[in-house]
Design a protein around this motif. Sequence first.
Motif, PDB file in Angstrom:
ATOM      1  N   VAL A  85      11.790  37.582 -56.627  1.00 11.49           N
ATOM      2  CA  VAL A  85      10.869  36.959 -55.679  1.00 11.49           C
ATOM      3  C   VAL A  85      11.634  36.451 -54.453  1.00 11.49           C
ATOM      4  CG1 VAL A  85       9.194  35.107 -55.344  1.00 11.49           C
ATOM      5  CG2 VAL A  85       9.211  36.394 -57.473  1.00 11.49           C
ATOM      6  N   ALA A  86      12.860  35.948 -54.639  1.00 10.15           N
ATOM      7  CA  ALA A  86      13.663  35.532 -53.489  1.00 10.15           C
ATOM      8  C   ALA A  86      13.977  36.726 -52.595  1.00 10.15           C
ATOM      9  CB  ALA A  86      14.953  34.868 -53.972  1.00 10.15           C
ATOM     10  N   ALA A  87      14.266  37.874 -53.210  1.00 12.44           N
ATOM     11  CA  ALA A  87      14.508  39.082 -52.419  1.00 12.44           C
ATOM     12  C   ALA A  87      13.243  39.502 -51.683  1.00 12.44           C
ATOM     13  CB  ALA A  87      14.995  40.212 -53.327  1.00 12.44           C
ATOM     14  N   ASP A  92      12.379  43.291 -46.953  1.00 18.29           N
ATOM     15  CA  ASP A  92      11.146  44.076 -46.924  1.00 18.29           C
ATOM     16  C   ASP A  92      10.624  44.349 -48.326  1.00 18.29           C
ATOM     17  OD1 ASP A  92      11.281  44.171 -44.200  1.00 18.29           O
ATOM     18  OD2 ASP A  92      12.128  46.188 -44.098  1.00 18.29           O
ATOM     19  N   LEU A  93       9.308  44.387 -48.449  1.00 15.31           N
ATOM     20  CA  LEU A  93       8.672  44.734 -49.718  1.00 15.31           C
ATOM     21  C   LEU A  93       9.064  46.137 -50.153  1.00 15.31           C
ATOM     22  CD1 LEU A  93       6.565  44.344 -52.007  1.00 15.31           C
ATOM     23  CD2 LEU A  93       4.821  45.116 -50.390  1.00 15.31           C
ATOM     24  N   ALA A 148      20.789  39.677 -48.443  1.00 18.33           N
ATOM     25  CA  ALA A 148      19.736  39.177 -49.329  1.00 18.33           C
ATOM     26  C   ALA A 148      19.222  40.265 -50.258  1.00 18.33           C
ATOM     27  CB  ALA A 148      18.583  38.609 -48.498  1.00 18.33           C
ATOM     28  N   SER A 149      19.413  41.549 -49.886  1.00 18.71           N
ATOM     29  CA  SER A 149      18.966  42.638 -50.760  1.00 18.71           C
ATOM     30  C   SER A 149      19.729  42.649 -52.078  1.00 18.71           C
ATOM     31  CB  SER A 149      19.145  43.978 -50.050  1.00 18.71           C
ATOM     32  OG  SER A 149      18.303  44.073 -48.924  1.00 18.71           O
ATOM     33  N   LEU A 150      20.931  42.052 -52.092  1.00 17.49           N
ATOM     34  CA  LEU A 150      21.691  41.987 -53.331  1.00 17.49           C
ATOM     35  C   LEU A 150      20.976  41.139 -54.382  1.00 17.49           C
ATOM     36  CD1 LEU A 150      25.310  41.571 -51.906  1.00 17.49           C
ATOM     37  CD2 LEU A 150      24.292  43.626 -52.898  1.00 17.49           C
TER      38      LEU A 150
END
Length: 302
Positions: A85-87, A92-93, A148-150
Amino acid sequence: MTDNSRAALLMILGMALFAVEDLFLKLLSAHLPVPQMLAMFGALGALIFTALLRRRGLRFWTRALMMPAVILRTLGELIGGFCFVAALAMTDLSSTSAILQTLPLALVMGGAVFLGEPVGWRRWLSVLLGFVGVLMILRPGTEAFQPASLLAVVGVAGLAMRDLITRLVPAHVPSDQLSAAAYAMFVPGGVLLTLLGGQGLVIPAAAQTGQLLGAVLIGAAGYAAMLASTRIGQVSVIAPFRYLRLVFALILAALVLGERPDGWTLAGAGVIAVAGAYAMWREAVLGRRKRRPADSVVRPGE
């Protein structure tokens, strides 16, 4: 319609509902802090699954919840849920949903490494290709890389931990009890992260309250559709339909959020979907062969 046809339609419905649930969580994250949102989401989810337990004459709290396997499973759920949820909130969704689809590949690798399950070269190749797809989406070292994608990658690791440990939970522990416990633990987890982060509580508006209720109810409906699908259909037939969740997510991201994934993201998502669908299909086929009697005759076309 055959059982497999009905199962396929139910799986398609379930994946569409999960994509809508992800969209609602993405929209909510623009107005509510992630820890608070998950605490509220967890409270509502726990109430739903506790009600299902009571309907069957079962209790939520039993000594089974103190089993090490159940505790570790709940920890994996917490890590996976918070990171995913943080990602969603920070990226992007479309890209987050694509990375989530590596979960079946992570389960293949985790089953081989931690549970000693046999994995042939074909499935190892699919795992490798799937993570190549992740690198195509992340593109570390380039301007397109979003740290943040990590979080989505860590989220996949947490969910894989949850699913692998679920195999070690005794069969007598009800699935609804495991789900209720996992949702319930989002409440203290969210409160603790809110206190540590020094964030104040945000009173949700009517629109956010509706989105939260929609996410919980639609997610529960998606779970029910997926469960019904797996009960009436052959796994090897319905497994590839799980990847329609990514297709629905890409459509919703474009129509509702205005996202326009670039060519690398779309190509990486395609690689992940193909690799994961093949790994799931291959595992189902091998499982079906193991269940055949040793002296059975395999006819052409089976």
